[in-house]
Design an enzyme around this catalytic site. Structure first.
Site, PDB file in Angstrom:
ATOM      1  N   GLY A  21       0.817  -1.210   0.000  1.00 36.86           N
ATOM      2  CA  GLY A  21       0.000   0.000   0.000  1.00 36.86           C
ATOM      3  C   GLY A  21       0.846   1.254   0.000  1.00 36.86           C
ATOM      4  N   TYR A 168     -14.761  -2.501   9.710  1.00 39.48           N
ATOM      5  CA  TYR A 168     -13.415  -1.925   9.694  1.00 39.48           C
ATOM      6  C   TYR A 168     -12.748  -2.082  11.062  1.00 39.48           C
ATOM      7  CZ  TYR A 168      -9.684   1.576   9.536  1.00 39.48           C
ATOM      8  OH  TYR A 168      -8.464   2.212   9.609  1.00 39.48           O
ATOM      9  N   ALA A 170     -13.411  -4.144  13.464  1.00 36.07           N
ATOM     10  CA  ALA A 170     -13.145  -5.545  13.762  1.00 36.07           C
ATOM     11  C   ALA A 170     -11.914  -6.039  13.014  1.00 36.07           C
ATOM     12  CB  ALA A 170     -14.360  -6.393  13.415  1.00 36.07           C
ATOM     13  N   LYS A 172      -9.354  -4.293  12.112  1.00 35.98           N
ATOM     14  CA  LYS A 172      -8.152  -3.705  12.704  1.00 35.98           C
ATOM     15  C   LYS A 172      -7.875  -4.257  14.102  1.00 35.98           C
ATOM     16  CE  LYS A 172      -6.875  -1.070   9.296  1.00 35.98           C
ATOM     17  NZ  LYS A 172      -5.593  -1.316   8.585  1.00 35.98           N
TER      18      LYS A 172
END
Length: 262
Positions: A21, A168, A170, A172
């Site tokens: 990324g 999101y 969860a 992370k």
């Protein structure tokens, strides 16, 4: 902060680092800082144009990868590691952020979030860690002084949650748990694992949805009175990738400007 304002200290000189990324935002800032500190950097990203441009700008290599595809992830990461001649640091930065009310999240939404934000980290960690272990067994590194390093990008949301973020947050929280287990299991192999938990960061990913009022409100949550820039996160990543963090492992480090303090 711009690239030109970085003061290279060569604290990462000679380190072979993969950043997922890394085309833009936090990942690009991390890759840029690493390159300025003397590292040999490979950027992996789905965004071919921005990724290639970032790599050219900082003197890194670029590899296009679909991290939602396990086979592609394993193949491309192996190619990147081979191009570097090995790997010393893996930065799992890639991720997606989408909002939806709890009662409207579909299982497809959930699975997509976990496939990119969490499952991809398992795959890249497996590939990179196996190579790190093989390097030490082959005498390419002194395990007592040069541990391999894995840096995962989690989120403040993984600790506090937030409305509209169930999938999101969860994903992370799972990153934080994965990091701790990675530290436990790979510590004996001289590999450290830590994660960074940013708060609100002014990146391209959130630009389309935030307003000036949003920025003002969120800034008020921090004792420092501002939101993070990508460079704030890159500085912590640089520390974790350096020898200064050789005895630090299994930690979830907040970069939130004091919005949370645990």
């Amino acid at each position: 902060m711009t690239d030109a304002s970085l003061v290279p200290t060569a604290r990462l000189k000679g380190r072979r680092i993969v950043v997922t990324g890394g085309a833009r935002g936090i990942g690009a800032s991390i890759a840029s800082r690493f390159a300025a500190e003397g590292a040999d950097v490979a950027i992996l990203d789905l965004l071919e144009g921005p990724g290639a441009a970032t790599a050219a700008r900082i003197g890194a290599s670029f590899f296009r990868v679909d991290l939602s595809d396990e086979a592609d992830t394993r193949t491309v990461l192996t190619e990147a590691i081979d191009s570097l001649g090995g790997i010393d640091v893996l930065v799992n930065n890639a991720g997606i952020l989408r909002f939806a009310p709890l009662l409207e999240i579909t299982t497809e939404d959930w699975d997509t979030m976990f496939r990119i934000n969490t499952r991809a980290m398992l795959v890249t960690t497996q590939v990179a860690a196996k190579r790190m272990i093989a390097q030490r067994q082959g005498g390419q590194a002194d395990a007592s002084t040069a541990p391999g390093k894995i840096v995962n990008m989690a989120s403040m949301g993984g600790k506090t949650g937030g409305a509209g973020q169930a999938h999101y947050a969860a994903s992370k929280a799972a990153v934080i748990a994965l990091t701790r287990v990675t530290a436990l299991e790979l510590g004996p192999e001289a590999i450290t694992a830590n994660c960074i938990c940013p708060g609100y960061v002014l990146t391209e990913m959130g630009a389309a949805t935030r307003t000036e009022a949003d920025v003002a409100e969120w800034s008020s949550y921090s004792p420092l009175g501002r939101l993070a820039q990508p460079e704030d996160v890159a500085g912590v990543a640089t520390f974790l990738a350096s020898s200064d963090a050789d005895y630090l492992t299994g930690q979830a480090i907040n970069v939130t400007g004091g919005m949370i303090m645990h």
